[in-house]
Design a protein around this motif. Structure first.
Motif, PDB file in Angstrom:
ATOM      1  N   THR A  36       0.831  -1.211   0.000  1.00 39.09           N
ATOM      2  CA  THR A  36       0.000   0.000   0.000  1.00 39.09           C
ATOM      3  C   THR A  36       0.866   1.261   0.000  1.00 39.09           C
ATOM      4  O   THR A  36       0.883   2.003  -0.974  1.00 39.09           O
ATOM      5  CB  THR A  36      -0.917   0.018   1.231  1.00 39.09           C
ATOM      6  N   PRO A  97      -4.234  -5.685   1.404  1.00 44.79           N
ATOM      7  CA  PRO A  97      -4.457  -4.314   1.894  1.00 44.79           C
ATOM      8  C   PRO A  97      -5.707  -4.149   2.755  1.00 44.79           C
ATOM      9  O   PRO A  97      -6.534  -3.277   2.498  1.00 44.79           O
ATOM     10  CB  PRO A  97      -4.562  -3.501   0.595  1.00 44.79           C
ATOM     11  N   SER A 182      -4.302   0.872   3.458  1.00 41.49           N
ATOM     12  CA  SER A 182      -5.239  -0.254   3.532  1.00 41.49           C
ATOM     13  C   SER A 182      -6.647   0.174   3.948  1.00 41.49           C
ATOM     14  O   SER A 182      -6.836   1.161   4.650  1.00 41.49           O
ATOM     15  CB  SER A 182      -4.712  -1.275   4.545  1.00 41.49           C
TER      16      SER A 182
END
Ligand code: TXA
Ligand code: MG
Length: 349
Positions: A36, A97, A182
């Motif tokens: 991420t 994520p 995330s």
């Protein structure tokens, strides 16, 4: 003072990874790539490490950290109980994520959770992150590796910009894949609730859970009347130094409006940047045109968002106009970040 190591995720340098793991185990901070954004890691079960993280970021210590794990059984080590929903979501999305909030047990210090009785947990989908966790023998608390209030780092150079000299080591695994943080889902209440939108959408979650998922109203409200449930979402984030205004509407109307506004600023002697897409970049007149990605590929827009906001600061522009991105899948996550960066200034045309 900060060590920098380039790590090829496909052929990891064993010695450098062992060294980084040892630093974490000794209570030092190491920045590392995830899929991420880059994270700033420290031993999650050691209150002193959490304190160092807050200090390095200049972050308020009531803003809890996400605990990164490498095995599902690590969740059982720190959760009071593991809800059935967490098993289902982990099967479907971990490593990946998605961050889940569960009730914590006594092994997790309040310094890590910002005083909360819940803990945020995520298994990142990046070989360097997973290897760092394993080599350290720790669970790793990690916020995004930026100075508080700056855009999250999507490459190691961004981390160095913000944290050089303040942390022990930076692992450079190249640019990240996703580019926004995330999805956070709270599993401590009856109905799962999304506290931060991300690459994993509400639809994806409810499909796996077989039940509806709520979205925290606080994360979409433009005013401060509703308090977001994730403490970090209430802080002003990602704000570029220049005033950023979003323009939303049909393509041609947006182009015309942005050109009109940019023209006015230019007349007033201001330097103007426009955040455009592949499809529209040639239609603008401004001092700087920044292309964020293609509307045909919404992932590319997420990937470049934070880098472009950092670029705006570097270019020292006075005003920024941006298109808006209500794209089908992760549009909500992109707009959540962009709206914050703009302080919710949107012109509808
Ligand atoms: O993608 C990500 O999640 C990245 C990478 C490094 O894993 N990490 C990240 O961490 O974005 P950070 O600290 O920048 O954002 C964590 C967010 C904050 O808004 C925080 O308030 C919220 O998660 N959070 C953490 N623990 C929580 C808890 N127990 N309850 C509610 N919100 C929590
Ligand atoms: Mg952050």
């Amino acid at each position: 003072k900060t060590e920098l190591a380039k790590i090829d995720p496909l052929h990891m340098d064993e010695k450098a990874m062992e060294h980084a793991g040892r630093l974490i185990a000794e209570g030092e901070l190491v920045a590392f790539p995830t899929e991420t954004v880059y994270g700033l890691g420290g031993d999650a079960l050691h209150p002193e490490a959490a304190k160092k993280i807050y200090a390095a970021k200049g972050r308020p210590s009531d803003n809890p950290l996400i605990v990164h794990i490498a095995e599902f059984s690590d969740l059982e080590r720190i959760a009071k109980e593991v809800p059935e929903q967490a098993r289902k979501l982990a099967d479907a999305f971990w490593p990946g994520p998605l961050t889940m909030i569960v009730w914590k047990n006594d092994s997790v210090p309040y310094a890590t959770t910002g005083g909360m009785d819940t803990v945020a947990v995520r298994m990142p989908n990046h070989p360097v992150a997973l290897e760092l966790i394993r080599k350290s023998g720790c669970l790793i608390a990690a916020p995004s590796a930026n100075t508080s209030g700056r855009p999250s780092p999507t490459e190691a150079a961004h981390v160095a910009e913000d944290l050089e000299g303040k942390i022990a080591m930076i692992l450079d695994g190249g640019p990240v894949k996703i580019g926004i943080e995330s999805t956070i889902v709270d599993l401590t209440e009856k109905t799962p609730m999304i506290l931060r939108p991300g690459y994993i959408t509400p639809q994806m979650l409810s499909e796996v859970l077989g039940e509806p998922v709520e979205i925290d109203p606080g994360i979409i409200a433009a005013d401060d009347t509703r308090k977001p449930k994730a403490p970090g979402m209430k802080y002003k984030h990602y704000a570029p130094k220049a005033d950023l205004v979003l323009v939303d509407g049909a393509k041609d109307a947006v182009i015309a409006k942005i050109n009109e506004l940019a023209g006015e600023k230019k007349k007033a002697g201001k330097k103007v940047a426009v955040i455009a897409t592949e499809e529209t970049r040639n239609a603008y007149q401004a001092d700087v045109i920044l292309c964020i990605g293609s509307r045909m590929d919404e992932d590319s827009i997420a990937q470049h968002l934070y880098k472009i906001l950092r670029d705006c600061d570097e270019l020292e522009v006075d005003a920024i106009y941006s298109e808006s991105f209500v794209t089908p899948r992760i549009g909500q996550a992109i707009m959540n970040r962009l709206l914050k960066a703009a302080g919710h200034q949107v012109i509808h045309v």
